[in-house]
Design an enzyme around this catalytic site. Structure first.
Site, PDB file in Angstrom:
ATOM      1  N   TYR A 103      -9.035  -4.691  11.474  1.00 46.49           N
ATOM      2  CA  TYR A 103      -9.520  -3.235  11.947  1.00 46.49           C
ATOM      3  C   TYR A 103     -10.215  -3.599  13.112  1.00 46.49           C
ATOM      4  O   TYR A 103     -11.064  -4.693  12.995  1.00 46.49           O
ATOM      5  CB  TYR A 103      -9.627  -3.290  11.090  1.00 46.49           C
ATOM      6  CG  TYR A 103      -8.801  -1.965   9.624  1.00 46.49           C
ATOM      7  CD1 TYR A 103      -8.787  -1.083   9.878  1.00 46.49           C
ATOM      8  CD2 TYR A 103      -8.398  -2.909   9.200  1.00 46.49           C
ATOM      9  CE1 TYR A 103      -8.206  -0.451   8.908  1.00 46.49           C
ATOM     10  CE2 TYR A 103      -7.560  -2.612   8.006  1.00 46.49           C
ATOM     11  CZ  TYR A 103      -7.355  -0.888   7.903  1.00 46.49           C
ATOM     12  OH  TYR A 103      -6.281  -0.708   6.800  1.00 46.49           O
ATOM     13  N   TYR A 146      -2.492  -7.833   5.391  1.00 52.59           N
ATOM     14  CA  TYR A 146      -3.248  -8.361   5.967  1.00 52.59           C
ATOM     15  C   TYR A 146      -4.229  -8.939   4.816  1.00 52.59           C
ATOM     16  O   TYR A 146      -3.703  -8.440   3.961  1.00 52.59           O
ATOM     17  CB  TYR A 146      -4.853  -7.733   6.949  1.00 52.59           C
ATOM     18  CG  TYR A 146      -4.771  -6.650   6.250  1.00 52.59           C
ATOM     19  CD1 TYR A 146      -5.938  -6.172   4.719  1.00 52.59           C
ATOM     20  CD2 TYR A 146      -4.276  -5.383   6.728  1.00 52.59           C
ATOM     21  CE1 TYR A 146      -6.599  -5.731   4.846  1.00 52.59           C
ATOM     22  CE2 TYR A 146      -5.245  -3.968   6.551  1.00 52.59           C
ATOM     23  CZ  TYR A 146      -5.705  -4.257   4.905  1.00 52.59           C
ATOM     24  OH  TYR A 146      -6.110  -2.584   4.484  1.00 52.59           O
ATOM     25  N   ARG A 170      -2.663  -6.955   1.647  1.00 47.61           N
ATOM     26  CA  ARG A 170      -1.934  -5.418   1.444  1.00 47.61           C
ATOM     27  C   ARG A 170      -1.228  -5.350   2.661  1.00 47.61           C
ATOM     28  O   ARG A 170      -0.785  -6.130   4.301  1.00 47.61           O
ATOM     29  CB  ARG A 170      -3.002  -5.213   2.365  1.00 47.61           C
ATOM     30  CG  ARG A 170      -4.476  -4.704   1.100  1.00 47.61           C
ATOM     31  CD  ARG A 170      -5.049  -2.957   1.346  1.00 47.61           C
ATOM     32  NE  ARG A 170      -3.843  -2.088   0.748  1.00 47.61           N
ATOM     33  CZ  ARG A 170      -3.670  -0.947   0.551  1.00 47.61           C
ATOM     34  NH1 ARG A 170      -4.415  -0.201   0.834  1.00 47.61           N
ATOM     35  NH2 ARG A 170      -2.164   0.213   0.168  1.00 47.61           N
ATOM     36  N   HIS A 186       0.285   0.045   5.532  1.00 49.43           N
ATOM     37  CA  HIS A 186       0.102   1.573   6.035  1.00 49.43           C
ATOM     38  C   HIS A 186      -1.129   1.981   7.077  1.00 49.43           C
ATOM     39  O   HIS A 186      -1.460   1.074   7.541  1.00 49.43           O
ATOM     40  CB  HIS A 186      -0.579   1.254   4.604  1.00 49.43           C
ATOM     41  CG  HIS A 186      -1.822   0.370   4.718  1.00 49.43           C
ATOM     42  ND1 HIS A 186      -2.506  -1.328   4.187  1.00 49.43           N
ATOM     43  CD2 HIS A 186      -3.558   1.018   4.711  1.00 49.43           C
ATOM     44  CE1 HIS A 186      -3.243  -0.911   4.371  1.00 49.43           C
ATOM     45  NE2 HIS A 186      -4.728  -0.291   4.744  1.00 49.43           N
ATOM     46  N   HIS A 205      -4.118   4.559   7.109  1.00 51.99           N
ATOM     47  CA  HIS A 205      -5.094   5.786   6.632  1.00 51.99           C
ATOM     48  C   HIS A 205      -4.997   7.367   7.390  1.00 51.99           C
ATOM     49  O   HIS A 205      -4.451   7.395   8.425  1.00 51.99           O
ATOM     50  CB  HIS A 205      -6.290   5.142   6.405  1.00 51.99           C
ATOM     51  CG  HIS A 205      -6.409   3.887   5.942  1.00 51.99           C
ATOM     52  ND1 HIS A 205      -6.961   3.525   4.668  1.00 51.99           N
ATOM     53  CD2 HIS A 205      -6.256   2.314   6.615  1.00 51.99           C
ATOM     54  CE1 HIS A 205      -6.953   2.631   4.397  1.00 51.99           C
ATOM     55  NE2 HIS A 205      -6.468   1.781   5.220  1.00 51.99           N
TER      56      HIS A 205
END
Length: 211
Positions: A84, A123, A133, A136, A138
């Protein structure tokens, strides 16, 4: 009669409320200046973001299946490497200077929305040995009186079965997974297509809290 009953059951299942999910720690601290529906190309850049290009389209619906016009949809996600653009992300994977990472779009008069992005990478979770994870995206959706914070998952991902956040969904897990869609004649070559309808509220009339 049986076929009709099956179709009715399928229609009800398709209207399962989209599960509430954690916002997570990586909602942008500072929103980027560019927030349009193409996260793969920044103004003034000649290179497209790295990774598999995806196109996601769907509708925002209320619990009765009626379209929600003018819903605000915020989207944020990791890049193709699972990183991110957030100062709190300690993942050593590289940042992508060509990836927008965030968008804010509005559903049309029929509740429809769509955007182009990169399939996010998996990640590792910090301070959780071996925990990963699954890919995905958000979402934060505001439509009328309804508020929903959730995450969209991808079909056929092996990591879905190992993802603690996905598997903590108490019911209607399938409502959090997008469906693969066949490309149309105008689909850019190499783009993966997904459909995902967002159902706000629930049949009891309860309003989802703002997270």
């Amino acid at each position: 009669a049986l076929a009709c009953s099956s179709r009715w059951s399928a229609a009800l299942a398709a209207l399962a409320p989209t599960p509430e999910q954690t916002e997570g720690p990586f909602y942008p601290k500072v929103l980027p200046l560019e927030r349009d529906a193409d996260l793969t190309m920044l103004k003034g850049h000649t290179a497209r973001a790295a990774g598999q290009v995806i196109h996601v389209a769907g509708r925002v619906l209320d619990s009765d299946g009626k379209p929600v016009a003018g819903a605000t949809i915020e989207i944020w996600q990791a890049n193709a490497h699972g990183r991110y653009a957030h100062p709190g992300d300690t993942n050593p994977a590289p940042l992508d200077p060509d990836f927008q990472g965030y968008a804010r779009i509005v559903s049309d008069a029929e509740g429809r929305y769509d955007f182009t992005s990169i399939k996010p990478g998996a990640y590792p979770l910090p301070n959780a040995a071996g925990a990963v994870r699954t890919p995905h995206i958000h979402f934060r959706v505001v439509g009328g009186a309804d508020r929903l914070t959730t995450q969209m998952y991808f079909p056929g991902e092996k990591l879905n079965d190992r993802d603690a956040i996905f598997n903590a969904i108490p019911a209607h897990k399938e409502a959090a997974i997008a469906r693969a869609v066949a490309p149309g004649e105008d689909t850019p070559s190499g783009t993966l297509m997904f459909g995902w309808d967002i159902v706000l509220g629930d049949p009891s009339g309860a309003t989802k809290p703002l997270m």
